[in-house]
Design a protein around this motif. Sequence first.
Motif, PDB file in Angstrom:
ATOM      1  N   PHE A 189       4.782  13.321   3.510  1.00 35.06           N
ATOM      2  CA  PHE A 189       4.374  11.715   3.152  1.00 35.06           C
ATOM      3  C   PHE A 189       3.198  11.261   4.935  1.00 35.06           C
ATOM      4  N   ASP A 208       1.899   6.677  -6.313  1.00 37.87           N
ATOM      5  CA  ASP A 208       1.090   7.542  -7.033  1.00 37.87           C
ATOM      6  C   ASP A 208       1.236   9.631  -6.829  1.00 37.87           C
ATOM      7  N   GLU A 209       1.909   9.162  -5.694  1.00 40.11           N
ATOM      8  CA  GLU A 209       2.479  10.925  -5.172  1.00 40.11           C
ATOM      9  C   GLU A 209       3.700  11.045  -6.073  1.00 40.11           C
ATOM     10  N   ASN A 219       3.353   3.444   8.896  1.00 41.22           N
ATOM     11  CA  ASN A 219       1.962   3.279   8.252  1.00 41.22           C
ATOM     12  C   ASN A 219       0.947   3.767   8.993  1.00 41.22           C
ATOM     13  N   HIS A 220      -0.446   3.545   8.636  1.00 38.14           N
ATOM     14  CA  HIS A 220      -1.688   3.872   9.503  1.00 38.14           C
ATOM     15  C   HIS A 220      -1.023   2.723  10.879  1.00 38.14           C
ATOM     16  N   ARG A 263       0.689  -0.780  -0.228  1.00 38.86           N
ATOM     17  CA  ARG A 263       0.438   0.041   0.211  1.00 38.86           C
ATOM     18  C   ARG A 263       0.767   1.733  -0.190  1.00 38.86           C
ATOM     19  N   ILE A 264       1.790   1.132   0.499  1.00 41.70           N
ATOM     20  CA  ILE A 264       2.493   2.438   0.968  1.00 41.70           C
ATOM     21  C   ILE A 264       3.426   2.874  -0.479  1.00 41.70           C
ATOM     22  N   GLU A 284       2.809   1.862  -3.406  1.00 40.95           N
ATOM     23  CA  GLU A 284       1.466   2.421  -4.222  1.00 40.95           C
ATOM     24  C   GLU A 284       0.694   3.899  -3.954  1.00 40.95           C
ATOM     25  N   ARG A 285       0.928   3.984  -2.926  1.00 42.32           N
ATOM     26  CA  ARG A 285       1.046   5.478  -3.023  1.00 42.32           C
ATOM     27  C   ARG A 285       2.236   6.451  -3.154  1.00 42.32           C
TER      28      ARG A 285
END
Length: 872
Positions: A810, A761-762, A833-834, A754-755, A757-758
């Motif tokens: 970030f 995207d960024e 992460n979250h 997920r990271i 991917e982010r």
Amino acid sequence: MPPFVPRKRVSSEDPPPAKRQARPDNSQAPPQAPRAPFHLSDSDSDSNSSLSDAPEDLLKGNASEESEDEEEDIDWEDAIDTKTNATTTTVAAPELQDLELTLDQNETHVSDLLDGKKGPSKIERQIRIQTHCMHVQCLLFHNAIRNAWSNDSKVHEILRKKLPEGIHKEVKKWRIASGLELPEPKPEPPKSKKKGKKAQKNKDWSDESERLEPGQPDMSRGDPIITLIKVLVAYWRKQFRITAPGLRKYGYRPVSALETAITDFREQEHDPERHGERIANLDEFRATAERMQGSRDVGAQLFTALVRALGIEARLVASLQPLGFGWTKGETYTPATPSKDPEKEGGSEGTEPETDVTENKEPAKNKRKQFDSDLPFPIYWTEVASPITHEIISVDPLVLSNPVAPFTETDLQANFEPRGAKADRAKQVICYVVAHSSDGTAKEVTTRYLRRRTWPGKTKGFRMPLEKVPVGPRGNYIAFDWFGMVMRGYQRARKSKTAVDKLEETRDLQPNQPEKKKATQTADTLQSLRTSTEFVLERFLRREEALRPGAEPVRTFIAGKGARAKEEPVFRRADVLKCLSAESWHKEGRQTKPGAVALKRVPIRAVTLIRKREVDEMHRQTGEKPLQGLYARDQTEYIIPPPIQDGRIPKNEYGNIDCFVPSMVPAGAAHVPLPGTVRVCKKLGIDYAEAVTGFEFGSKMAVPVIQGVVVAAENEGLLRDAWKVEAAEKRKREELKAEKKILQTWRKFLFGLRIMERVRDEYGGGDPDADRERDSHNPFAVHKKKREEEPDDDGADEDMPDRESSYNAFDHGGGFLLPGHDDDADDGLVVENHDQQPVSISSGSDNEADDGKGEDSEPEYAPRPTRRTRAR
DNA sequence: ATGGAGTACAGACCTTTGCTGTCT
DNA sequence: CAGACAGCTTTGGTCTGTACTCCA
């Protein structure tokens, strides 16, 4: 299970013996040379230029220092400061560069080795072995190609056409005599005119032969093919002209000479005399057949083709002459001694610049014999299979004085084996003799050409010996035959074996065992006594061997000659006893009998620190090396410990029980060799002692190997049952733990995705070209690149403040931690992460940088540093 | 050419009872 | 908190078989 104990010495921190230090400097060229280029970029220009301008001088000049540094001072940080010594500054440049080999021109030679009294190093041996193996395989393939060319129907046609009428008649005669063809009805006798007088004598025979059934072979005068082969050889020797050098072994030459040769070969126009004979393709081979000239090798290849052209089964035989793997004179390149032309020296792969060749500019006819005239044995020849007897006839069409050697003439076949001073000088060897058949397969036929067909014979030292590969329990080996493995690709399938194969494999190719000399018959020599299984000298007794008390010598042996002669008693081997120290016997479950007197006293071998200190202390006090007694088996007895009483297990001074052999377990007790039994015993409240079954050695320590416990026999069942329950619980706990860990790992992995991917995207990063770049994994670099490509994106430049804003970006979700957030010195980027779990996604750091990692990093991803690492 | 003596080397053998930090 | 346990490190002197050279 006893832990693994390394037996082999891996490295030594102590300086090696003085002899090694006295090595010639350049002997270490291969391992050191690659290091020099690393330094070039950051060393001063002087050393740089001197390296490139005069590498040999530099390497030579620094070499003695260098080898000392190499061996004594491995700490390369010191080496960086040594600016004057270019070659000592080894791995200074951090970035990866191409590996370069700089070989000293004055490469080590056998003579150097001898002067410096040093043998070749392990790496040098390996290089030679690999070179040998590679060369053998190249030669094999070369021969397979030549064999295929010798099968070519056009070549056959060319050679057949050239045959004079007389030979054609001989062939016909042979065919009739062999029963391959029916005689023509004409009454004319099939004798050729050139044997006129003999024909008279043989007339009766031929009359008889006519009485034989037509179509049946006529063996009345031996195998008719031999006559034909002799005729063919005579024809070939007359017709074929040797105009080029063939293959031969030259030995290892200095790198400089090799370089010159290679450059010459690449850049100069091809010259068979300097570069060797070159036949590039089948067409050229056909042309050679047309001209009937070439090297001796090609002569034999074409002769094989000729025999095949006549419908006779013929094999092309090659005695491979590969570079060896030893360090004898035979492996050393020896330039032609009286050479007057220095340019020719070391120049050619193809021809030895022999004076008679280079000087004589006589007509070709005289020159013809000059090529390879120093080679007294053929390298290529032919094996003809008799269609009648299926026996092999060895035929050398050009070199030997006895060119035809039938199967029965083992001595004649052994004539193909190179021997004698002349062969020695020409470096001709026998190691692998391979016969290539017309179907493209090949088989090894070395045995046939060894004298008395005895292995290893003359192949010893030139052929890769069988390698002992340990299998199964200690002491069991299988023999690995490297060449056999190489030949597997060429061999004929078992089911396609011919009658010839089967016959020769049961007869000619069966090796004979070397004749064992009767040791008792011959006079004593030091060597024979050393290897004798029956007799022995006292000085040959091993450390653990002693003579039986009262053993009488059977005779005396006089060692040395003249004034130095010395008489020594010779004893029977049967009177030699194997002895061990009391400790060693203890390890075998035995103890010395009361009152036993040691048969022998030898210096103590102390390995552990404690023992060493003891020995040193004794040595200091007495001034002599302390000795220990050795006892023979019959001076010892089994250790039978007293039976246990009241379930109490006796313990030694270390609180455990020695259990090296089962007999050491006291009566009434049982050994339960299961892990974790100590805890169970404690839980159950039963008396126990940990069982020591051996020792592990390392770090100057002997660590006891403990396998389970010894308990009273009546408690054994109880202990085992409890252990089973415990083990089942433990297994369950472990399964749960493993499952938990798996789930955690998946969770971590998914967060990572997920990271990523982010981040994509960024910052992009989908550009495959950019990905391929060195720092494509670095999102900052990618980001920067993207911004450079799109300057009007937001107008901001790439200064630090802006970067910090990217960090901040970030933080909004799964972002990078700000510098200083985590106070460790990790080079890697930590992404939070979250769930606030730190994940290391990139780390360029080595272990030492990892050492400062905080406690919250997961041990399975960042291995805990060792004490040793931290100590550095 | 052959075999004995001597030398050198690689690899095998023999050796015999912690220490410390972390986990459970 | 005590006890269990993992991890450290992987010697080095001597023997032995083999390869090699020198020499008779």
